[in-house]
Structures are given as C-alpha cells and as structure tokens.
Design a protein around this motif. Structure first.
Motif, PDB file in Angstrom:
ATOM      1  N   ASN A   1       0.853  -1.190   0.000  1.00  0.00           N
ATOM      2  CA  ASN A   1       0.000   0.000   0.000  1.00  0.00           C
ATOM      3  C   ASN A   1       0.890   1.243   0.000  1.00  0.00           C
ATOM      4  OD1 ASN A   1      -1.805   2.061   0.386  1.00  0.00           O
ATOM      5  ND2 ASN A   1      -2.762   1.218   2.218  1.00  0.00           N
ATOM      6  N   GLY A   2       0.958   1.917  -1.139  1.00  0.00           N
ATOM      7  CA  GLY A   2       1.757   3.128  -1.268  1.00  0.00           C
ATOM      8  C   GLY A   2       0.949   4.392  -1.147  1.00  0.00           C
ATOM      9  N   ASP A   3      -0.315   4.292  -0.754  1.00  0.00           N
ATOM     10  CA  ASP A   3      -1.173   5.466  -0.592  1.00  0.00           C
ATOM     11  C   ASP A   3      -1.214   5.912   0.871  1.00  0.00           C
ATOM     12  OD1 ASP A   3      -1.947   5.966  -3.206  1.00  0.00           O
ATOM     13  OD2 ASP A   3      -3.568   4.492  -3.136  1.00  0.00           O
ATOM     14  N   ARG A   4      -1.903   7.021   1.104  1.00  0.00           N
ATOM     15  CA  ARG A   4      -2.055   7.531   2.467  1.00  0.00           C
ATOM     16  C   ARG A   4      -3.398   7.124   3.071  1.00  0.00           C
ATOM     17  NH1 ARG A   4       0.294  13.764   2.023  1.00  0.00           N
ATOM     18  NH2 ARG A   4       2.429  13.185   1.365  1.00  0.00           N
ATOM     19  N   THR A   5      -4.036   6.184   2.430  1.00  0.00           N
ATOM     20  CA  THR A   5      -5.327   5.710   2.898  1.00  0.00           C
ATOM     21  C   THR A   5      -5.283   4.192   3.036  1.00  0.00           C
ATOM     22  OG1 THR A   5      -7.711   5.680   2.428  1.00  0.00           O
ATOM     23  CG2 THR A   5      -6.229   5.472   0.550  1.00  0.00           C
ATOM     24  N   TYR A   6      -6.281   3.629   3.661  1.00  0.00           N
ATOM     25  CA  TYR A   6      -6.387   2.179   3.764  1.00  0.00           C
ATOM     26  C   TYR A   6      -6.819   1.586   2.424  1.00  0.00           C
ATOM     27  CZ  TYR A   6      -5.909   1.957   8.863  1.00  0.00           C
ATOM     28  OH  TYR A   6      -5.431   2.010  10.147  1.00  0.00           O
ATOM     29  N   HIS A   7      -6.402   0.335   2.192  1.00  0.00           N
ATOM     30  CA  HIS A   7      -6.889  -0.441   1.061  1.00  0.00           C
ATOM     31  C   HIS A   7      -7.302  -1.819   1.556  1.00  0.00           C
ATOM     32  CE1 HIS A   7      -6.120   2.304  -2.175  1.00  0.00           C
ATOM     33  NE2 HIS A   7      -4.835   2.436  -1.859  1.00  0.00           N
ATOM     34  N   ASN A   8      -8.144  -2.482   0.771  1.00  0.00           N
ATOM     35  CA  ASN A   8      -8.589  -3.837   1.085  1.00  0.00           C
ATOM     36  C   ASN A   8      -8.695  -4.605  -0.224  1.00  0.00           C
ATOM     37  OD1 ASN A   8      -9.889  -6.206   1.818  1.00  0.00           O
ATOM     38  ND2 ASN A   8     -11.325  -5.225   3.195  1.00  0.00           N
ATOM     39  N   VAL A   9      -7.641  -5.342  -0.562  1.00  0.00           N
ATOM     40  CA  VAL A   9      -7.562  -6.056  -1.841  1.00  0.00           C
ATOM     41  C   VAL A   9      -8.316  -7.377  -1.740  1.00  0.00           C
ATOM     42  CG1 VAL A   9      -6.008  -6.975  -3.595  1.00  0.00           C
ATOM     43  CG2 VAL A   9      -5.293  -5.015  -2.197  1.00  0.00           C
ATOM     44  N   PHE A  10      -9.164  -7.641  -2.753  1.00  0.00           N
ATOM     45  CA  PHE A  10      -9.910  -8.894  -2.728  1.00  0.00           C
ATOM     46  C   PHE A  10     -10.239  -9.353  -4.140  1.00  0.00           C
ATOM     47  CE2 PHE A  10     -13.364  -5.960  -3.373  1.00  0.00           C
ATOM     48  CZ  PHE A  10     -14.362  -6.684  -4.011  1.00  0.00           C
ATOM     49  N   SER A  11     -10.668 -10.604  -4.250  1.00  0.00           N
ATOM     50  CA  SER A  11     -11.144 -11.155  -5.515  1.00  0.00           C
ATOM     51  C   SER A  11     -12.192 -12.213  -5.240  1.00  0.00           C
ATOM     52  CB  SER A  11      -9.993 -11.772  -6.316  1.00  0.00           C
ATOM     53  OG  SER A  11     -10.482 -12.354  -7.518  1.00  0.00           O
ATOM     54  N   LEU A  12     -13.176 -12.286  -6.124  1.00  0.00           N
ATOM     55  CA  LEU A  12     -14.195 -13.325  -6.057  1.00  0.00           C
ATOM     56  C   LEU A  12     -14.053 -14.301  -7.226  1.00  0.00           C
ATOM     57  CD1 LEU A  12     -17.299 -11.124  -5.101  1.00  0.00           C
ATOM     58  CD2 LEU A  12     -15.845 -12.482  -3.577  1.00  0.00           C
ATOM     59  N   SER A  13     -12.908 -14.263  -7.887  1.00  0.00           N
ATOM     60  CA  SER A  13     -12.690 -15.080  -9.076  1.00  0.00           C
ATOM     61  C   SER A  13     -12.589 -16.560  -8.731  1.00  0.00           C
ATOM     62  CB  SER A  13     -11.414 -14.634  -9.786  1.00  0.00           C
ATOM     63  OG  SER A  13     -11.501 -13.284 -10.189  1.00  0.00           O
ATOM     64  N   LYS A  14     -13.049 -17.390  -9.646  1.00  0.00           N
ATOM     65  CA  LYS A  14     -13.026 -18.839  -9.438  1.00  0.00           C
ATOM     66  C   LYS A  14     -11.597 -19.355  -9.297  1.00  0.00           C
ATOM     67  CE  LYS A  14     -14.697 -23.168 -11.461  1.00  0.00           C
ATOM     68  NZ  LYS A  14     -15.451 -23.765 -12.594  1.00  0.00           N
ATOM     69  N   ALA A  15     -10.677 -18.787 -10.062  1.00  0.00           N
ATOM     70  CA  ALA A  15      -9.293 -19.260 -10.023  1.00  0.00           C
ATOM     71  C   ALA A  15      -8.617 -18.944  -8.697  1.00  0.00           C
ATOM     72  CB  ALA A  15      -8.492 -18.637 -11.172  1.00  0.00           C
TER      73      ALA A  15
ATOM     74  N   GLN B   1      -0.449 -16.390  -2.477  1.00  0.00           N
ATOM     75  CA  GLN B   1       0.095 -17.261  -3.519  1.00  0.00           C
ATOM     76  C   GLN B   1      -1.007 -17.690  -4.479  1.00  0.00           C
ATOM     77  OE1 GLN B   1       1.775 -21.042  -2.199  1.00  0.00           O
ATOM     78  NE2 GLN B   1       3.397 -20.884  -3.725  1.00  0.00           N
ATOM     79  N   PHE B   2      -0.698 -17.679  -5.768  1.00  0.00           N
ATOM     80  CA  PHE B   2      -1.643 -18.069  -6.812  1.00  0.00           C
ATOM     81  C   PHE B   2      -1.195 -19.406  -7.393  1.00  0.00           C
ATOM     82  CE2 PHE B   2      -2.059 -13.592  -6.243  1.00  0.00           C
ATOM     83  CZ  PHE B   2      -3.392 -13.309  -6.489  1.00  0.00           C
ATOM     84  N   ASN B   3      -1.935 -20.456  -7.078  1.00  0.00           N
ATOM     85  CA  ASN B   3      -1.538 -21.812  -7.450  1.00  0.00           C
ATOM     86  C   ASN B   3      -2.302 -22.383  -8.641  1.00  0.00           C
ATOM     87  OD1 ASN B   3       0.443 -22.313  -5.385  1.00  0.00           O
ATOM     88  ND2 ASN B   3      -1.242 -22.333  -3.916  1.00  0.00           N
ATOM     89  N   GLN B   4      -3.453 -21.836  -8.955  1.00  0.00           N
ATOM     90  CA  GLN B   4      -4.309 -22.416  -9.995  1.00  0.00           C
ATOM     91  C   GLN B   4      -4.322 -21.536 -11.235  1.00  0.00           C
ATOM     92  OE1 GLN B   4      -8.276 -23.442  -8.707  1.00  0.00           O
ATOM     93  NE2 GLN B   4      -9.103 -23.289 -10.782  1.00  0.00           N
ATOM     94  N   PRO B   5      -4.048 -22.101 -12.425  1.00  0.00           N
ATOM     95  CA  PRO B   5      -4.131 -21.308 -13.656  1.00  0.00           C
ATOM     96  C   PRO B   5      -5.536 -20.740 -13.858  1.00  0.00           C
ATOM     97  CG  PRO B   5      -2.955 -23.350 -14.056  1.00  0.00           C
ATOM     98  CD  PRO B   5      -3.570 -23.474 -12.687  1.00  0.00           C
ATOM     99  N   GLY B   6      -5.597 -19.534 -14.378  1.00  0.00           N
ATOM    100  CA  GLY B   6      -6.879 -18.883 -14.629  1.00  0.00           C
ATOM    101  C   GLY B   6      -6.724 -17.380 -14.613  1.00  0.00           C
ATOM    102  N   ILE B   7      -7.839 -16.688 -14.692  1.00  0.00           N
ATOM    103  CA  ILE B   7      -7.849 -15.230 -14.696  1.00  0.00           C
ATOM    104  C   ILE B   7      -8.478 -14.738 -13.409  1.00  0.00           C
ATOM    105  CG2 ILE B   7      -8.669 -13.172 -15.882  1.00  0.00           C
ATOM    106  CD1 ILE B   7      -8.629 -14.758 -18.461  1.00  0.00           C
ATOM    107  N   VAL B   8      -7.754 -13.874 -12.713  1.00  0.00           N
ATOM    108  CA  VAL B   8      -8.197 -13.362 -11.423  1.00  0.00           C
ATOM    109  C   VAL B   8      -8.442 -11.866 -11.542  1.00  0.00           C
ATOM    110  CG1 VAL B   8      -7.639 -13.109  -8.971  1.00  0.00           C
ATOM    111  CG2 VAL B   8      -6.836 -15.129 -10.238  1.00  0.00           C
ATOM    112  N   ARG B   9      -9.674 -11.455 -11.268  1.00  0.00           N
ATOM    113  CA  ARG B   9     -10.029 -10.028 -11.284  1.00  0.00           C
ATOM    114  C   ARG B   9      -9.847  -9.488  -9.867  1.00  0.00           C
ATOM    115  NH1 ARG B   9     -13.792  -6.847 -14.420  1.00  0.00           N
ATOM    116  NH2 ARG B   9     -12.967  -4.726 -14.232  1.00  0.00           N
ATOM    117  N   VAL B  10      -9.071  -8.427  -9.741  1.00  0.00           N
ATOM    118  CA  VAL B  10      -8.703  -7.879  -8.438  1.00  0.00           C
ATOM    119  C   VAL B  10      -9.391  -6.539  -8.223  1.00  0.00           C
ATOM    120  CG1 VAL B  10      -6.774  -7.160  -6.975  1.00  0.00           C
ATOM    121  CG2 VAL B  10      -6.471  -9.039  -8.603  1.00  0.00           C
ATOM    122  N   PHE B  11      -9.905  -6.328  -6.991  1.00  0.00           N
ATOM    123  CA  PHE B  11     -10.591  -5.086  -6.635  1.00  0.00           C
ATOM    124  C   PHE B  11     -10.127  -4.605  -5.274  1.00  0.00           C
ATOM    125  CE2 PHE B  11     -13.520  -7.531  -9.294  1.00  0.00           C
ATOM    126  CZ  PHE B  11     -13.912  -6.605 -10.242  1.00  0.00           C
TER     127      PHE B  11
END
Length: 221
Positions: free
Chosen positions: A108-122, A139-149
């Motif tokens: 986190n390089g900002d001056r505010t809080y962040h909360n990184v998450f994903s609901l992707s199947k992978a 760690q990302f162990n399963q091949p696939g596409i992960v959408r990050v928010f």
C-alpha cells in the motif's frame, strides 16, 4: 463474467513429466488495440491528464500465450514473487501475468487504507484492510484469470493471469511482445485483452528448428 469465462482456455495446458527441450525459437509480433478507453476510467488524483493517459494505456495491455504448452514445459513449483502496487488509488500494474505458484505482494503506497480482494473462481481471497506502508501477500496456485478489486475504492481494479507454463508475454507500451524458448512445433497462439468481447483472437503458428516467427500480429477492434 467474461474474464472468468476465459479462464478455461488459460487453464487448458498439456501436462507431462519434465524433460529436456530441443533447440528453441521465439515468437514475436504486435497487438494493435483499437478500442477506446472504457467508461470506468478514473483519472489519477495527482495529475488529471496523465492519469487518463495511463489508464488508457493500461487497458491496451495484452497477454499473448500458447494455448497448449509444449511437452516438458512444466517445471517444479518455485517460490517466485511478483508485485502489484497500490498508488494514487490504482493498481500498478493493471495487468499482471505470472506462472502458477507465484506469490504476489500488494504493498500500500497510498495515504489511505486499502482492502484487496477477488471473487474469481481461479483464486478467491480477501486481504483485509491495511494502512499505508504495509503490504500483504498471497500465492496463486491455480491457472486462470483473477479479477482484483479494492473493497474501499470501487474504481480500483486489475487483472492477474496465472499460467501453468512459461510461454506467455505481456505487451509493452507499443503493443509489442516476444515469447522466447519455444521448441519447434505447431501451436495455437492466443491473445487476452480486457476489451475483447466474445472469443479470444487466435492463430496457428509454426516454429521451425531454432527459427523465429515474425508475423504473429493481432488487431483488436
């Protein structure tokens, strides 16, 4: 979601025991993305004009990969690491391509809080809220596409493409890419870009003995 639908193609790789690869060549070309920036572009708070330019450029980043890996392409899992920063309420880079087993740091390089998450199947995860100067990893162990928010900032989003082999490349600022070390053979080359609707562009390419393929270009409209 379109990104999740594409994950099946990304995960479709040939698995075999590790074995020496023959003399290899390279695939190189360019992906010309001719679609405009999406409606959710948010300017960088630090610089209005440059922020729009960066967002538009980010959305032209593409990943080019082999649909099926060559025999012997799979290697034992390694403790690889990659990084996706959070700066000016943006994920940097916007598109990250990694091999399965890679750990990704989310500082986190900002001056505010962040909360990184994903609901992707992978990879479904939630790193929780953390303050400036802190970092969380996963760690990302399963091949696939992960959408990050980010749960706090709804305009923040990014993509992580996880591959079961190393035969992929992210395009540069000019749309160019290069995949090295490809053994001789015939392959299906695929392009991913977040602007693509429907089937991903593909083309059949052949690598001669230690030869390059120069004309593997794509246009996304």
């Amino acid at each position: 979601m379109r990104a999740l639908a594409l994950s099946a193609a990304v995960a479709c790789f040939a698995v075999s025991a590790a074995e020496p690869l023959p003399a290899a060549g390279a695939i190189r070309g360019r992906v010309d993305v001719r679609v405009g920036p999406s409606a959710d572009v948010r300017p960088d708070p630090a610089s209005l004009g440059m922020g729009v330019m960066r967002d538009a450029q980010d959305r032209r980043r593409s990943v080019v990969y082999l649909e099926t890996a060559p025999r012997g392409a799979f290697e034992p899992p390694a403790n690889r690491r990659a990084r996706m920063d959070q700066r000016n309420e943006r994920f940097i880079p916007h598109v990250l391509a990694i091999t399965a087993g890679t750990w990704v740091d989310f500082p986190n390089g900002d001056r505010t809080y962040h909360n990184v998450f994903s609901l992707s199947k992978a990879k479904e995860f939630n790193l929780g809220r953390y303050a400036a100067g802190h970092s969380e990893s996963i760690q990302f162990n399963q091949p696939g596409i992960v959408r990050v928010f980010c749960e706090i900032h709804s305009h923040m989003n990014a993509f992580i493409l996880v591959f079961g082999h190393r035969f992929f490349a992210l395009t540069d600022d000019e749309g160019r890419y290069r995949i090295d070390g490809v053994p001789p053979g015939t392959y299906t080359l695929v392009v991913w870009n977040e602007a693509i609707r429907g089937d991903a562009p593909k083309r059949t390419i052949t690598i001669a003995e230690a030869g390059d393929v120069d004309a593997a270009d794509f246009t996304i409209r």
